[in-house]
Design an enzyme around this catalytic site. Structure first.
Site, mmCIF file in Angstrom:
data_model
loop_
_atom_site.group_PDB
_atom_site.id
_atom_site.type_symbol
_atom_site.label_atom_id
_atom_site.label_comp_id
_atom_site.label_asym_id
_atom_site.label_seq_id
_atom_site.Cartn_x
_atom_site.Cartn_y
_atom_site.Cartn_z
ATOM 1 N N HIS A 138 4.432 -24.281 42.990
ATOM 2 C CA HIS A 138 4.808 -23.941 41.616
ATOM 3 C C HIS A 138 5.973 -22.963 41.672
ATOM 4 O O HIS A 138 5.883 -21.906 42.285
ATOM 5 C CB HIS A 138 3.620 -23.310 40.889
ATOM 6 C CG HIS A 138 3.938 -22.864 39.494
ATOM 7 N ND1 HIS A 138 4.261 -23.746 38.485
ATOM 8 C CD2 HIS A 138 4.007 -21.630 38.947
ATOM 9 C CE1 HIS A 138 4.500 -23.073 37.372
ATOM 10 N NE2 HIS A 138 4.352 -21.786 37.637
ATOM 11 N N LYS A 159 10.477 -17.573 34.858
ATOM 12 C CA LYS A 159 11.197 -18.314 35.909
ATOM 13 C C LYS A 159 12.163 -19.333 35.303
ATOM 14 O O LYS A 159 13.333 -19.410 35.691
ATOM 15 C CB LYS A 159 10.193 -19.021 36.830
ATOM 16 C CG LYS A 159 9.250 -18.084 37.571
ATOM 17 C CD LYS A 159 8.370 -18.827 38.533
ATOM 18 C CE LYS A 159 7.448 -19.814 37.858
ATOM 19 N NZ LYS A 159 6.463 -19.156 36.972
ATOM 20 N N ASP A 177 9.288 -25.970 37.662
ATOM 21 C CA ASP A 177 7.828 -26.025 37.537
ATOM 22 C C ASP A 177 7.137 -26.465 38.828
ATOM 23 O O ASP A 177 6.325 -25.738 39.385
ATOM 24 C CB ASP A 177 7.411 -26.938 36.378
ATOM 25 C CG ASP A 177 5.934 -26.782 36.067
ATOM 26 O OD1 ASP A 177 5.472 -25.627 35.944
ATOM 27 O OD2 ASP A 177 5.234 -27.799 35.957
ATOM 28 N N ARG A 243 13.557 0.330 47.533
ATOM 29 C CA ARG A 243 14.781 0.736 46.848
ATOM 30 C C ARG A 243 16.009 0.679 47.750
ATOM 31 O O ARG A 243 17.134 0.795 47.274
ATOM 32 C CB ARG A 243 14.616 2.150 46.293
ATOM 33 C CG ARG A 243 13.469 2.271 45.299
ATOM 34 C CD ARG A 243 13.372 3.660 44.715
ATOM 35 N NE ARG A 243 14.540 4.000 43.919
ATOM 36 C CZ ARG A 243 14.675 5.165 43.266
ATOM 37 N NH1 ARG A 243 13.715 6.068 43.339
ATOM 38 N NH2 ARG A 243 15.763 5.412 42.570
#
Length: 315
Positions: A138, A159, A177, A243
């Site tokens: 998916h 998405k 999908d 980060r």
């Protein structure tokens, strides 16, 4: 499990069917191709009869030097009840003994006008692609600056909307999908869309849209190698996110480890731009340019200089 039959080879490579037409629906179970050279001498103890057999100039030249009785014996032994087919290359003339044996046993006898090495290469590539390990995931697969980016995340995280923005920015959609993934080599994953939803994108509130119709043929691709995974997840205030970019995560799909980046989602973040930059940064890393490592080296150098100056003051 994908089924490959001899008829598929006839259709795909435009091979000429010379004999054995009753066996064109025989199934091929392996991508390995056999060139029965030792078998031409009469040694069939380890004959891989379940493989596609290919006879080139060397094999047929030796075959023609045999006696009539020996040629008939070799032809009969080559044609078993599970042999998927025999391919003759270079458009060479085929001995009558082999044609007769193939007709009697129902083994398809095919001929190609191309050189042996080229035929072996094309047939092997085709069969390996067909028999490659397969799975489905998916997500959304997009081609960004030549980098195959698989965008994953929980349903509703954004998405498809991000993929739409990437397409508007000039990138190409491969699948939305559901992404079908096959492992064509030990480190190569190829993704494509299921035929039912190819070129389609589902946007909540709008429904299903055809990307190729809206944005043109240059906005889609049929398949793409997957080289980077970006996982979108809802922003968690309690979670510490990377980060600097020094940490490199991977995700295993079938037998291949793919680099993975986690991108937190919250209002105000332009995900399309972030993913676009992530793809460009990934390309730079493959070229040997790593901004995070450069920053770490600068920081280390600066700390060492500060430490040296402090030590000299106390001395």
């Amino acid at each position: 499990m994908v089924k490959v039959r001899t008829q598929d080879l006839l259709d795909q490579f435009k091979l000429e069917l010379v004999a054995g037409k009753d066996g064109v629906h025989r199934e091929i179970f392996t991508s390995d191709i056999s060139r029965p050279g030792i078998e031409m001498t009469g040694y069939f103890k380890y004959y891989p009869k379940d493989r596609l057999q290919l006879l080139g100039k060397t094999e047929l030249s030796y075959y023609h030097d045999l006696t009539t009785t020996e040629r008939k014996d070799r032809a009969v032994n080559l044609c078993t009840d599970i042999t998927p087919g025999i391919v003759i290359t270079r458009g060479m003339d085929i001995p009558e003994e082999l044609i007769e044996a193939c007709n009697q046993s129902g083994v398809p006898l095919m001929r190609s006008p191309y050189k042996t090495t080229r035929v072996v290469s094309r047939l092997t590539n085709y069969l390996e692609a067909k028999f490659a390990p397969f799975t489905a995931m998916h997500g959304v697969l997009v081609d960004i600056y030549g980098v195959g980016v698989l965008i994953t995340g929980q349903s509703g995280v954004g998405k498809s909307e991000t993929a739409l923005e990437l397409v508007k920015r000039g990138h190409r959609l491969v699948a939305d999908d559901s992404v079908e993934i096959r492992q064509e080599d030990y480190d190569r994953l190829i993704g494509n869309a299921p035929p039912l939803i190819e070129h389609l994108l589902e946007i909540r509130g709008l429904g299903i849209i055809n990307v190729m119709t809206l944005f043109g043929a240059g906005s889609v691709r049929s398949f793409k190698r997957i080289t980077l995974i970006i996982n979108l997840e809802a922003w968690d205030q309690k979670k510490q996110y990377d980060r600097l970019g020094l940490e490199e995560e991977t995700m295993k799909i079938i037998d291949v480890d793919i680099p993975k980046v986690i991108v937190p989602v919250r209002p105000g973040r332009n995900l399309a731009v972030i993913i676009e930059v992530a793809a460009m940064n990934f390309r730079l890393k493959r070229m040997g340019v790593n901004a995070a490592e450069e920053f770490s080296e600068r920081l280390t150098t600066m700390i060492e200089k500060e430490k040296s100056s402090l030590d000299s003051e106390f001395d």
